[in-house]
Structures are given as structure tokens and as C-alpha cells.
Design a protein around this motif. Sequence first.
Motif: not given
Length: 488
Positions: A297, A328, A312
Amino acid sequence: MAEKIDEKKVTPRSQDFAAWYNDLIIRAELADYSPVRGCIVFRPDGFAIWEHLRDELDRRIKQTGARNTYFPLFIPLSFLQKEAAHVEGFAPEVAVVTHGGGKELEEPLIVRPTSETIIHHMFAQWIHSHRDLPLMINQWCNVVRWEMRTRPFLRTAEFLWQEGHTAHATREEAERETLTMLEVYRSFVEDFLAIPLVAGRKSAAERFPGADETYAIESLMPDGRALQCGTSHYLGQNFARAFEIRFLDQNNELQHPHQTSWGVSTRLLGAIVMSHGDDQGLRLPPSVASTQAVVVPIWRKADEAERVQSVSRDVVGRLAQAGVRARTDEREGVTPGYKFNDWEMRGVPLRIEIGPRDIAAGEVVLARRDIPGASGKSRASLAEVAATAKSLLQEIQTNLYKQAKAAEDSNTRQFDDYSRLRAQMADEGGGGFADVYWCGSPQCETKIREETRATCRAIPLNQLKDRGGRCIVCQESATERALFAKAY
Ligand SMILES: [Zn+2]
């Protein structure tokens, strides 16, 4: 953060291949050196590769009919001495336990360098009739070989592997099993690890101690040296005689079974690092990557963070649902650029970038690890992200194989002139595969080894069908081509 990246720089591959390899293993946190000389510690990212590899190979081995077992780590020293060639081959590198429980042992124990002896000792008690055959077992375990010169994954005093052991009623059946397992290894390493191979027979000098015939899968590393990635041995009746394994055949006559053994080890991790890695780090085939896609992100203003992170996480959820191993990277205090470099180092096949403008457009950016820069980037809508990622991962798996195959092909040369072979092998950097006619005589093989340091890696199963030729050394007629290379 800039200093942190610099201090972790890896040696460029073109400058020093060996240093590059060692740097990558440490920097990508696959393994670390241990306080015990010659042994390494597998860190979680390295062990995860082994687990993926192991699970898939285990599935394929079981499909052939072999079942898993577990035998003791210790073997009575006398067992090793029962098969003459076997003891000669392994004695120099065996670790011996002489004391236990504060007392000297009546008979020393060896730490298994391989388990033929103890397994065949048990086979003698389990095999009585042709109805007990074939007996096909495998075990995943550690073995110890006291190596003087070690390299992480490639050659360590203790390593992990699987060893399969089978006994069959006939020679034909055992020979078929030897080749079946060679093919299991070949297709596994080529498809799953994306490493191109040559499958072939070993010369007598390169055979497993105690085997009648050894087959191997060999791969050429980018530095021009060959790496043996797995072996499959036809043991004949040598061990059956030494360990008195007998069965009553259908005519009620006592026979010795024909046996095989076969194995691959954590050396395959070294093959993955060398075959696919580059100056930016590892490049993992998606099949073995514990993170196949990392979502990064990207935001600049604090009020964007929440929205970007939430999208995300949603993308990771979609990927997971489609069977993609994804995560992530929400680390704070490091720049997106730092994160990109970090995941490139760790070899994650696919990076997905999500920023406020991408979200506004309902899209994400996908960046492939196997194709650097802008040409490896594409966009996908949020709705399509999982399907796109899946198909890109497929392409990456295939492309890594193609790239490695092209490198191997460009470093494989046919020679019919011995002086040209010598000149090629004089290259300090490696020398590649030399594909030559060889008459099969140990004298010619020894001459090549002593004068060029190249050994016979394989007499490929796929031979040119056209004609015979002249041995590269003695000029006598030769019917088979052999691959020579300097080897790990
Ligand atoms: Zn010759």
C-alpha cells in the motif's frame, strides 16, 4: 533507511559468483551459519521453500506406490562394513559415536550418511516370499557426511533429504523403478522448481558406492558449473547378498531381490538460488514461494493510509480466495522503495502496488519479479486482480524455466577436438557443459578430469540417434555422447 539498504548490498553476480551466492542466502534470510562448523541453520523463509518442495515431491513419490517410514539416526558400525564398496565410499566422511550415557559403547554407532545398511537389515526380516515384493519405502530425514569444504545448501555436514529404498523380484522391475524415480525427479525439478536438467547415466567412476548403475539429474548453474540435483541407483543384488535378504519365488526357490535407492536433498535450495537469482536478490518460482504476491500500500498523506490499507487487505483476501499465497506490507517508517527492494531480495514473484490514484481508477499495478522495470508492469481492475495474478504467476513459473534453459543452452557446447575442450575448461569462471563423444574407457575419462578438472556428469538418456563418432580423447569409435563439466 538508505544506509540500511547500502550496508546490506550483495556482491554483484558477475563480479564474484560464490560471494554473490553466499550474500543472497544471508540477505534473503534463507539460512545462517551455525556455531557448528559445516552446518547451517534454516531460517523460516528458507525452510518454507523446503516445505513446499517436500510436500509436492512427497505427493509424487507416494503416487508411485512408495510409503513413508522412519529409521533410527544411529547405525551399528559393523553394518557399514558389510558391503565392501559402500564402506570404502562412505568411511572417510562418517561421524562415529563411541560414548553414550557416560560409558564407552560396546559397538560404536555411526550417524547415518545414508540408510541402505540399516534398511536392508530390516528388509531381511520383512521379506520372505515373492508376495512380500515389491517393497517400496521412503523416508524424509537428516543425514551427516563429514565434509571438509562446505557451502550453504550445496555441501553441508548435516543435510535434509528423502531416501527411497525398494526391493523387487526381478532385475527388470528394479531397473524400471530406478528409471521411474529418475523421471519423477526430472519432471518435479523442471516443472516445480523451473530448473532445466539433463537426465542420464553416471560413468562407473561416478557411481554410488555399492550400486551397479547410477542415474542422475544434472543442471548447469549460471557460472558454468554443473550441479547434481538428484540420483537414482540400481543396486543389483549387492546389498541383498551382503544383508542376506532372500525370498521364495513362485517356483519355491530362494532368490535375492533386486534393489534400488534414490534421493534428493536440501541441495535443491542451492539450485533454486543459483539458477534463478540475480543482483537484486532471489527470484523464487511461484510454486515454492511462501509469499507469491505481496501487496504494497502506498500513501503520502496520513488521511489516505486507512483507505489504501483497507483496499490492500481486501485484495489480499481476494487473492487468498483464489488460492494465491499473499500478504500486505504495512510496515511503517520505511518507504515504498525500500519495501520494493526488500521483497525483490526475498524473491517474491509478484508485487501489487496500490495507491490513492489507483483506487480512484479502480485499478492496481502488478510488477513481475522475473521481468525488471516497466516491461514487467501491468494494470488490472480490482475485480480482475485475483484472476490476473493467478495467470501472471503461471507465466512467471514458465518464464523462469525458459530463462534458465536459455542460459544452459548457451553454455552447452559440442566438441570434437580435445584441445578446444581443454581451452574451454581452462576458463576460471566455469566452462559449461561439454557435449562430446566418449569411448567409455576410464583412461580417457581420467585424462579429461586431470587435465581440465571436468568430470563426466551424465551420459544422457536422450542420445542423438544419428550415428556414432570418435572419442574426443583417444579417437577410438564411440557410440554415446557424454556431458563433461566442472561440478559442485
Ligand atoms: Zn577414448
